[in-house]
Scaffold this active site. Structure first.
Site, short mmCIF file in Angstrom:
data_model
loop_
_atom_site.label_atom_id
_atom_site.label_comp_id
_atom_site.label_asym_id
_atom_site.label_seq_id
_atom_site.Cartn_x
_atom_site.Cartn_y
_atom_site.Cartn_z
N HIS A 65 0.26 -7.08 1.05
CA HIS A 65 -0.52 -5.83 0.98
C HIS A 65 0.11 -4.79 0.07
CE1 HIS A 65 -3.72 -6.64 3.88
NE2 HIS A 65 -2.83 -7.30 4.59
N ASP A 67 -0.06 -5.60 -3.59
CA ASP A 67 -0.58 -5.87 -4.93
C ASP A 67 -1.64 -4.86 -5.32
OD1 ASP A 67 -2.18 -7.05 -2.91
OD2 ASP A 67 -3.02 -8.54 -4.28
N SER A 197 -8.23 -19.37 0.57
CA SER A 197 -9.33 -20.28 0.28
C SER A 197 -10.42 -19.59 -0.53
CB SER A 197 -9.92 -20.84 1.58
OG SER A 197 -10.41 -19.79 2.40
N ASP A 246 -3.63 -13.26 -5.17
CA ASP A 246 -4.15 -14.58 -4.83
C ASP A 246 -4.61 -15.33 -6.06
OD1 ASP A 246 -3.72 -13.61 -2.31
OD2 ASP A 246 -5.83 -13.44 -1.78
#
Length: 563
Positions: A65, A67, A197, A246
């Site tokens: 938390h 980025d 995902s 991500d």
């Protein structure tokens, strides 16, 4: 020979699975999956795929938390991935699927039987009405309907498609149109597990539409860094304000290395080789965290809180973060990283918020921790949170403009905002990332000591995520305790070598990641399977998908099938 920075390199086009996974041994584990995907594609569509787009999930080793506050993070790609087989639709299939032959139409199938076939196509709207000839008007950008209130699997496919449409098929009546496409999706990254995902799905979707439209064959082919930026933009279309970690890990990662990813003045990814005995084990808490559906009172709220904290700090520090446009003040969203850079005197212009070096960044972070305590805590009482009215009053902005800038563009739901603890977590976590990088890069020294230091940083990171950022979950905390208790187990060679364990990903469920000595991995996995209560009664096959060791793997690629 010039070596390009990792983000500036081209997206790889491979023709062997060894290239895709980095080794023959790893590739051999996936041959059956790939064969089934290609075989089922031909069964469902009546023709062979031409490409398979692949994007891996990721595990974040440290740096949670931060980025989206523009601070660097430390992720690695994992072996688990999303695969999308694709091909342009032959005209001969029009009779069988007449609904799927509009320009750029998509017939999407999923190997998971619970997901049904979806057919959709993009539209363009004329700016001057339908009765005006196409060549006489500017055509609006492409549009796809994505229902954010009830996310479905194809929403992520559409999100990936969006970026391809609007970056490579320009809003002009004379520009080319995308081809009709057939796609078949499969994957083994557990959804809602904190292994990204959703980012893997959006990246692989973006790659599939790029490949099938021939964009990799021309000069406009995006670099890895450009693909990351497109994918971040795409994922926001499903309601998630992602910061880019991500997507960077899924796209840019290299086998055997984690990445130190920084975002200012531009995206930069530095491969970092890990200590040779470091193995990371992922364990699924079985608590599904749907980041998009719960975003308004979890993920998006944290984004809003960190941005609001930055605004309050910039106002109290009298930093010039806005600009004058004529007679009007032009407000900007300022991040905690920008506040630090401006306070330290290293912010030169809007395109360059980079501090001079990491030593200066480290010093600035220490200073900001003290400043945050002085300026973000309420003036009276024992509580640390503040109301919306209090927050607006401390921002130096009017209510209407504050709501427009900070609350209209992101869906949040709360009555009170926690600013101090969120900012404290961000600054302290950024310091941990720099220390983690420093330890990994240190030459020589005692490997065991390195692993202990890395593990200590991971433990501290989890504790901060739990207590200061409030993004963990009771079951995740239980799983972390089980993992750490392996240090009291006699393995026959001494106590189990578990160095650290923490949540990974957005939180509120999902997975943990644990740093374990290579020689103790098997015993550690057995310990976790036995001691975590939620695993009781599960089959060995199901347990194998819940707890697994991972080596840092290859990032996203396109596999070109040959006859």
């Amino acid at each position: 020979m010039t070596v390009l920075p990792a983000a500036d390199t081209p997206i790889p086009i491979f023709t062997t699975l060894k290239e895709v996974y980095g080794s023959l041994a790893t590739a051999a584990k996936h041959v059956e999956r790939w064969d089934e995907l290609v075989r089922e594609f031909e069964t469902k569509f009546g023709h062979k795929p031409t490409y398979v787009a692949r994007a891996p999930g990721r595990v974040n080793l440290i740096g949670e938390h931060i980025d989206y506050a523009d601070f660097g993070v430390f992720p690695a790609a994992i072996e688990h991935d999303i695969l999308i087989a694709c091909a342009s639709r032959p005209a001969s299939t029009a009779a069988a699927h007449p609904e799927g032959h509009a320009p750029g139409s998509v017939v999407a199938e999923n190997l998971h039987t619970r997901y049904t076939r979806q057919v959709f196509w993009p539209t363009r709207r004329h700016t001057l009405g339908d009765d005006v000839p196409l060549d006489a008007v500017r055509v609006a950008p492409w549009h796809l309907d994505i229902d954010k209130s009830e996310l479905r699997w194809e929403s992520y496919v559409k999100a990936g498609y969006y970026g391809v449409l609007n970056h490579f098929f320009f809003p002009s009546s004379i520009s080319p149109v995308p081809v009709p496409v057939d796609i078949l999706v499969t994957g083994n990254v557990p959804p809602g597990s904190g292994l990204s995902s959703s980012a893997a799905m959006v990246v692989s979707s973006t790659l599939a539409f790029l490949a099938v439209n021939g964009i990799f064959d021309g000069e406009k082919a995006p670099t890895k860094g450009e693909l990351v930026n497109i994918a971040v933009e795409n994922e926001r279309r499903v309601g998630v304000n992602s910061g880019g970690m991500d997507q960077s890990a899924s796209v840019i990662a290299l086998p055997g290395s984690a990445l130190y990813v920084s975002f200012v003045p531009s995206l930069h990814a530095e491969p970092i080789v890990l200590p040779r005995d470091a193995v990371f084990v992922c364990a699924n808490s079985l608590i599904v965290s749907n980041k998009a559906e719960s975003a308004k009172h979890q993920y998006n709220l944290r984004v809003a809180e960190t941005l609001a904290a930055a605004r309050l700090l910039s106002h109290r520090l009298n930093l010039q973060v806005d600009s004058i446009d004529g007679e009007n003040m032009k407000r900007h969203l300022v991040t905690l990283r920008e506040v630090l850079a401006r306070k330290s005197g290293f912010y030169r212009d809007e395109q360059d918020a980079q501090l001079e070096d990491l030593v200066q960044l480290q010093k600035g972070l220490v200073d900001m921790l003290e400043i945050a305590m002085d300026y973000l805590l309420p003036e009276f009482g024992d509580r640390t949170d503040i109301s919306l009215d209090e927050m607006i009053g401390k921002s130096g902005m009017g209510e209407a403009e504050f709501r427009e800038l900070y609350l209209s563009g992101v869906d949040v739901e709360t009555t009170n905002f926690e600013l101090y603890l969120r900012a404290r977590h961000v600054f302290e976590e950024a310091l941990k990332v720099l220390k983690f990088r420093e330890v990994c890069l240190a030459g020589g020294g005692n490997e065991e000591s390195k692993l202990q230091t890395l593990g200590k940083l991971m433990n501290e990171s989890h504790d901060s995520c739990h207590r200061q950022f409030d993004c963990s979950h009771p079951k995740v905390n239980d799983l972390v305790r089980v993992a750490r208790s392996f240090g009291e187990v006699d393995t026959g060679r001494g106590k189990g070598r578990i160095y650290g364990s923490r949540m990974t990903g957005a939180g509120w469920g999902g997975c943990t990641v644990s740093l374990v000595h290579r020689d103790d991995v098997e015993a550690f996995i057995m310990h976790v399977k036995k001691k975590y209560a939620s695993y009781e009664g599960m089959s060995e096959d199901d347990l194998a998908s819940c707890v697994f060791a991972t080596e840092p793997g290859m990032g996203a690629c396109v596999f070109k099938l040959t006859d």
